[in-house]
Structure formats: structure tokens, C-alpha cells
Design a protein around this motif. Sequence first.
Motif, PDB file in Angstrom:
ATOM      1  N   ASP A 205      46.401  37.970  48.511  1.00  0.00           N
ATOM      2  CA  ASP A 205      44.979  38.251  48.303  1.00  0.00           C
ATOM      3  C   ASP A 205      44.681  39.726  48.548  1.00  0.00           C
ATOM      4  O   ASP A 205      43.917  40.358  47.801  1.00  0.00           O
ATOM      5  CB  ASP A 205      44.117  37.392  49.221  1.00  0.00           C
ATOM      6  CG  ASP A 205      44.097  35.924  48.813  1.00  0.00           C
ATOM      7  OD1 ASP A 205      44.850  35.548  47.898  1.00  0.00           O
ATOM      8  OD2 ASP A 205      43.323  35.160  49.409  1.00  0.00           O
ATOM      9  N   GLU A 241      37.249  37.403  45.001  1.00  0.00           N
ATOM     10  CA  GLU A 241      38.140  36.324  45.403  1.00  0.00           C
ATOM     11  C   GLU A 241      37.613  34.950  45.007  1.00  0.00           C
ATOM     12  O   GLU A 241      38.365  33.978  44.963  1.00  0.00           O
ATOM     13  CB  GLU A 241      38.381  36.366  46.918  1.00  0.00           C
ATOM     14  CG  GLU A 241      39.094  37.633  47.374  1.00  0.00           C
ATOM     15  CD  GLU A 241      39.351  37.634  48.865  1.00  0.00           C
ATOM     16  OE1 GLU A 241      39.054  36.617  49.537  1.00  0.00           O
ATOM     17  OE2 GLU A 241      39.853  38.638  49.372  1.00  0.00           O
ATOM     18  N   ARG A 250      46.522  34.893  41.796  1.00  0.00           N
ATOM     19  CA  ARG A 250      47.166  34.517  43.059  1.00  0.00           C
ATOM     20  C   ARG A 250      48.251  33.476  42.815  1.00  0.00           C
ATOM     21  O   ARG A 250      49.372  33.590  43.345  1.00  0.00           O
ATOM     22  CB  ARG A 250      46.131  33.973  44.042  1.00  0.00           C
ATOM     23  CG  ARG A 250      46.761  33.576  45.377  1.00  0.00           C
ATOM     24  CD  ARG A 250      45.891  32.607  46.144  1.00  0.00           C
ATOM     25  NE  ARG A 250      44.636  33.190  46.565  1.00  0.00           N
ATOM     26  CZ  ARG A 250      43.440  32.691  46.252  1.00  0.00           C
ATOM     27  NH1 ARG A 250      43.348  31.615  45.473  1.00  0.00           N
ATOM     28  NH2 ARG A 250      42.341  33.246  46.714  1.00  0.00           N
TER      29      ARG A 250
END
Length: 268
Positions: A205, A241, A250
Motif C-alpha cells: 500500500d 486506497e 495491490r
Amino acid sequence: MDTATPPPATDAQASVVAENVSKVFFSGRDPVWALEDFSLTLEPGSFTCIVGPSGCGKSTFLRILGGLEERTVGKVTTTGIEHPVPAAFIFQEHGVFPWMTVEDNVAFGLRMTGVPARTRRAVARDWLQRVRLDSFAGSYPHQLSGGMRQRVAIARAFATGSPVLLMDEPLGALDAQTRMLMQEELVALWEAERKTVLMVTHDIDEAILLGDRIIVMSGRPGTLREDITVPFDRPRSVDVERTAEFGELRSRIWNLLRDDVRTAEETA
């Protein structure tokens, strides 16, 4: 979305080219190849992150670029000149000197390069103001929190004026909330200075949030598995995110790493 293009190079920026770099260590009589035929080009003013399983040579490569480790094979050039990269390092353990004041810590790199005392004090105070530690200039590291000590280390690296920053898990020792804050502050400083940054991290991340590119390395001997362009515009915040694109990227990176991470854990 298109990736923001790094600005044209200035006198304060540098390109870095590593060509076919390999590194072998010896454990008893047996050679252990940490890196094998690893090549990477860093564009001036870019922010590149490296992720890979433990023991794949990420930190070794960083040390080779900065001249702290000798390469066995290969070539490293900075803006076309072959020599150790004129870089400042930021490590996971902040590395500030406990016997020095905060101001003296920030000025240390300048002192080592012979910058006059008046000038290095002025530069150190400027950077302390930029990382919001000017009121702690006369304090010692033990009087600061972990996040504050890492801000000292970051200010010291930027204050050197080095065109390249090499960072090895610089935020890895911080708690989650402090780490998020430091990510934002680090990117803000980089966007203002546009130094050429190479950062090692285990946090996928974090790599997506901070980097223009993500270099995925294979298990030992480490080499390039995939070079990924991060498809998010700058400025970038933690809000990214929550997007589907972030989750997909991711997963893609984790799928590239999973088998090598499992092997590294089983052989540790």
C-alpha cells in the motif's frame, strides 16, 4: 488515469542507471548470490519504490548504489558518470546521533562536506522549520518521539542537497497512525524538492501511495520481476486506497510476490 510525468531535470536532479548489477557473498566456501543481472533506470525527479520478499537483495542494491557496498558485476552511473551515487540515506532506524542536538544532527551531512558553520546552521534551521521541529532545535533525540526523530533523519537527508535519496524502510518502525502522517509529509517534501528517490518498502500500500513506479523483485537471487507504472495522478492522498483501481493493483503486486514470500519464510 495517467501518471504525472516528472518535471525536466534541473541542476539539483540526477538520473541513475544500474546495468546488469550482481552481488555475491560467501558463506564459508559457498557463494550466495544476493543479486543477479539486475538493471534499473531512475529518471530525474522520480519516486520509485522497490518491493520484494525478505532476502531478495533490495537493501543490498540500495547500498551498492550509494557506495556502501561493492558490486560483484555490473555498472552504476549517475547522470552519465560512473561513480557511487551522490546520495543521502534514510534508514528504518532513524540513525540520529544521541549525543548531538537536533540542529547538529540535521547539519551533520553538511559538516562532513566542509560547509561553513554559519551556512550549515542556517540550512539546518530552515529544514527544521519545514518539518515543524524548529522549536526543538536545541533538544536531544531522547527527548523526541519516534516520529519526530524520523523527521530529523528526513530533514538531515534533504538538507545535504544530495540529488538522490535512497530510503530503506524509512517508516517501517513507526506506528500505523504516525506512519500515515509521515507518508504525507515525506511526499510533500519530495514534491517541493523533486529529488530522485529510490525507496525500499515491504508495504505494498505504501509503495502504491508514494511511488511513480513500483519495481517488483524476485526471490534470491534478486532480479527484476516486473516494472509497474502507478496509474494515479499527483497530488495523491490516502483516499486513493478506497478505489477499485488501488485494490486491483495491490492484488496484482501481491500475486507476483506471494510464492517468493512463502519460500523466503519457509527457508528463513
